[in-house]
Design a protein around this motif. Structure first.
Motif, short mmCIF file in Angstrom:
data_model
loop_
_atom_site.label_atom_id
_atom_site.label_comp_id
_atom_site.label_asym_id
_atom_site.label_seq_id
_atom_site.Cartn_x
_atom_site.Cartn_y
_atom_site.Cartn_z
N TRP A 46 11.19 67.13 -20.14
CA TRP A 46 9.84 67.23 -19.59
C TRP A 46 9.48 65.97 -18.81
N LEU A 47 9.79 64.82 -19.36
CA LEU A 47 9.49 63.55 -18.67
C LEU A 47 10.21 63.47 -17.33
N LYS A 48 11.47 63.81 -17.33
CA LYS A 48 12.24 63.72 -16.09
C LYS A 48 11.69 64.66 -15.02
N LYS A 49 11.28 65.83 -15.44
CA LYS A 49 10.78 66.83 -14.50
C LYS A 49 9.36 66.54 -14.02
N ASN A 50 8.49 66.09 -14.92
CA ASN A 50 7.06 66.00 -14.62
C ASN A 50 6.56 64.59 -14.33
N LEU A 51 7.26 63.58 -14.82
CA LEU A 51 6.86 62.19 -14.57
C LEU A 51 8.07 61.41 -14.05
N PRO A 52 8.51 61.72 -12.83
CA PRO A 52 9.73 61.10 -12.30
C PRO A 52 9.65 59.58 -12.21
N GLU A 53 8.46 59.03 -11.98
CA GLU A 53 8.34 57.58 -11.89
C GLU A 53 8.54 56.94 -13.27
N THR A 54 8.01 57.58 -14.29
CA THR A 54 8.27 57.11 -15.66
C THR A 54 9.75 57.16 -15.97
N TRP A 55 10.38 58.25 -15.57
CA TRP A 55 11.82 58.40 -15.82
C TRP A 55 12.61 57.32 -15.10
N ARG A 56 12.22 57.02 -13.89
CA ARG A 56 12.96 56.01 -13.11
C ARG A 56 12.82 54.62 -13.72
N LYS A 57 11.64 54.31 -14.25
CA LYS A 57 11.38 52.97 -14.78
C LYS A 57 11.84 52.80 -16.22
N ALA A 58 12.05 53.89 -16.93
CA ALA A 58 12.36 53.80 -18.36
C ALA A 58 13.75 53.21 -18.60
#
Length: 548
Positions: free
Chosen positions: A148-160
């Motif tokens: 869900w994070l990767k799909k819906n919050l791509p910026e969070t995924w990139r920075k995590a």
């Protein structure tokens, strides 16, 4: 000889608790601090790891201060927590998991159900990793949340840079060690501690669900090194963590557990007062009953049960397999059905005037109603039935889309009606446990004794009803809080760093009281259990009819 003490820290759904425990497992002092929960939308629940650590620091310091035990006499500390997911970025700073971007909110709470589409995608793969979760992954596990994070919050995924289960975040914050606990890894992240069929992280699974980027650098973002409960972490407490907690640097820290599993650890060391020695662990089921209820059994054998999580190797006791059933809502369901009833305000006022909890007042009211009819209280719900899955079914049906059902409602909304709804809901929760136990025994477990801990152990009706419905003694450990005791045992094992965790359990487990089943109501519960199973069939039938 100077006495040794250990600290257990438990991060629950809405609060942090810490306790100082002595070598015999006796609690010297406990402290509690509430933590924040954000619920910005339906099925979305979020927390702050900074807020949680502040709660940990406060409760540990207060427990030490109030117990008047010198920090140098505290030899170890252990952590348990809910299976929530913590996201950290560069320099281990919080990264938002919230749709509104609030940086404080970097924890997806265990009960968050935002990833419904993602869990359906995972379960449709029928991948081999699903064999260890009864064939169906739950919304409460981490892979669907990662998707869900990767799909819906791509910026969070990139920075995590780091994804932690909350228990592992606490041990990292305490020691700086990136080692993950076996309990969280196998129960919530799809890690395999054995070679059935692939040991470790299954790269094929992550590729199949479009999370293959997590495999980079040997899965460093979710854990390269996994170890069993109670193993010592790093060099113990770091300088900063020691300062935060009011302890000495280097104090031993044990590898963490999920909160329910800490409760199982604390219970299984308990020897009931009418027994000369510990019962066979393989015949003991532990109910950790709070907001939700977990049903944990340990075994020396690999036992696979459809709809029941596991078997997980070394999730509680090293080298023992664990099967885990559960109810996603139990204490929270009782709160909901009572507080939403029209008569609740009046009942709450009367309970407050008497210095009672609402449930204690309702228990007494039920006894009064039964006295008027000159009959056992259970018969009050002869024509009143509840299916308790208001928040979906975790086990053994493993269907997050199931809903609650009530049969027997009338136009009346009195205090008596509230009492009947409350009693029928307690019975339904017990029938749900019987459903899980039946599946466990159908596939090879033999259960002769039930341990019970958590907030609902204080509810006499809940305890006795479970004994009556299951037809087995229910043991209430003398330990004030077996979950905190289990966490403290992790610290003790890390300090000793020798022998087995079972030795620590035996030394610190204490005694307990057995609640025997009332066999005079067995046939009544058997009939109601039959109705309970019919309600499941009915709900499925209604759902199928609406697909036409």
């Amino acid at each position: 000889m100077t006495k040794k003490y250990f600290i257990g820290v438990d991060v629950g759904t809405s609060s942090v608790r810490a306790s100082v425990v002595n070598e015999a497992g006796e609690c010297c002092f406990s402290s509690t601090q509430e933590i924040m929960i954000w619920n910005p939308d339906i099925d979305i629940y979020q927390q702050s790891s900074d807020n949680i650590w502040e709660g940990v620091s406060y409760t540990v310091q207060k427990s030490i201060s109030e117990s008047q035990i010198l920090p140098e006499n505290i030899k170890g500390i252990g952590f348990d927590a809910t299976c929530s997911m913590v996201v950290l970025g560069e320099d281990f700073q919080p990264i938002s998991v919230s749709p509104d971007g609030d940086q404080r909110q970097n924890v997806i709470l265990w009960m968050d159900h935002r990833a419904k589409e993602e869990v359906e995608v995972i379960n449709a793969t029928h991948h081999r990793v699903l064999n260890s979760v009864g064939g169906t992954m739950s919304l409460e596990m981490q892979p669907p949340k990662l998707m869900w994070l990767k799909k819906n919050l791509p910026e969070t995924w990139r920075k995590a840079n780091h994804f932690f289960d909350l228990p592992d975040f606490l041990s990292w914050r305490a020691t700086g060690s990136l080692t993950r606990g076996m309990c969280s890894a196998v129960c919530k992240w799809s890690y395999s501690a054995d070679s059935q069929p692939v040991k470790g992280w299954d790269e094929d699974f992550f590729k199949l669900i479009n999370l293959d980027d997590l495999a980079q650098d040997s899965f460093i973002k979710i854990g390269q090194h996994i170890q069993a409960p109670g193993c010592p972490l790093g060099a113990g407490l770091s300088q900063q963590a020691a300062q935060d907690l009011g302890l000495l640097p280097g104090t031993a820290v044990g590898t963490s557990l999920i909160d329910a599993h800490a409760g199982a650890l604390g219970c299984l060391g308990c020897c009931p007062s009418d027994m000369k020695e510990l019962p066979n662990l393989e015949n003991c089921l532990v109910l950790i009953a709070g907001t939700s209820t977990c049903h944990i059994i340990c075994s020396n054998r690999y036992v696979s049960i459809p709809g029941v999580w596991g078997p997980f190797l070394s999730a509680v006791i090293p080298n023992m397999w664990v099967n885990e059933g559960g109810q996603s809502s139990s204490g929270s369901l009782l709160d909901h059905v009572t507080s939403s009833h029209p008569a609740f305000t009046d009942v709450q006022r009367k309970a407050t005037e008497r210095g009672q909890h609402v449930f204690e007042y309702l228990n007494e009211h039920i006894e009064r109603l039964a006295g008027k009819q000159n009959n056992h209280a259970v018969y009050l719900t002869k024509n009143f039935h509840v299916w308790p899955d208001f928040h979906g079914n975790r086990a053994p049906v493993a269907d997050p889309n199931l809903k609650g059902m009530v049969s027997g409602l009338s136009l009346s909304a009195t205090e008596d009606d509230l009492a009947l709804l409350y009693l029928a809901t307690i019975q339904a929760l017990a029938y749900g446990t019987k459903h899980i136990v039946s599946e466990m025994e159908k596939h090879g477990h033999q259960i002769s004794l039930v341990y019970l801990c958590g907030g609902l152990r204080k509810n006499a009706f809940y305890v006795q009803t479970h004994a009556d419905v299951l037809g087995r003694p229910v043991v209430l450990p003398d330990a004030k809080d077996p979950v905190l005791l289990g966490a403290a045992m992790l610290g003790a094992q890390a300090y000793e760093n020798k022998g087995s965790l079972r030795d620590v359990m035996s030394a610190m487990g204490g005694g307990g009281t057995c609640i025997q089943p009332d066999t005079s109501v067995s046939k009544f519960h058997e009939r109601k259990y039959t109705v309970f199973l019919e309600m499941l069939k009915d709900q499925r039938k209604y759902r199928d009819l609406m697909l036409l």
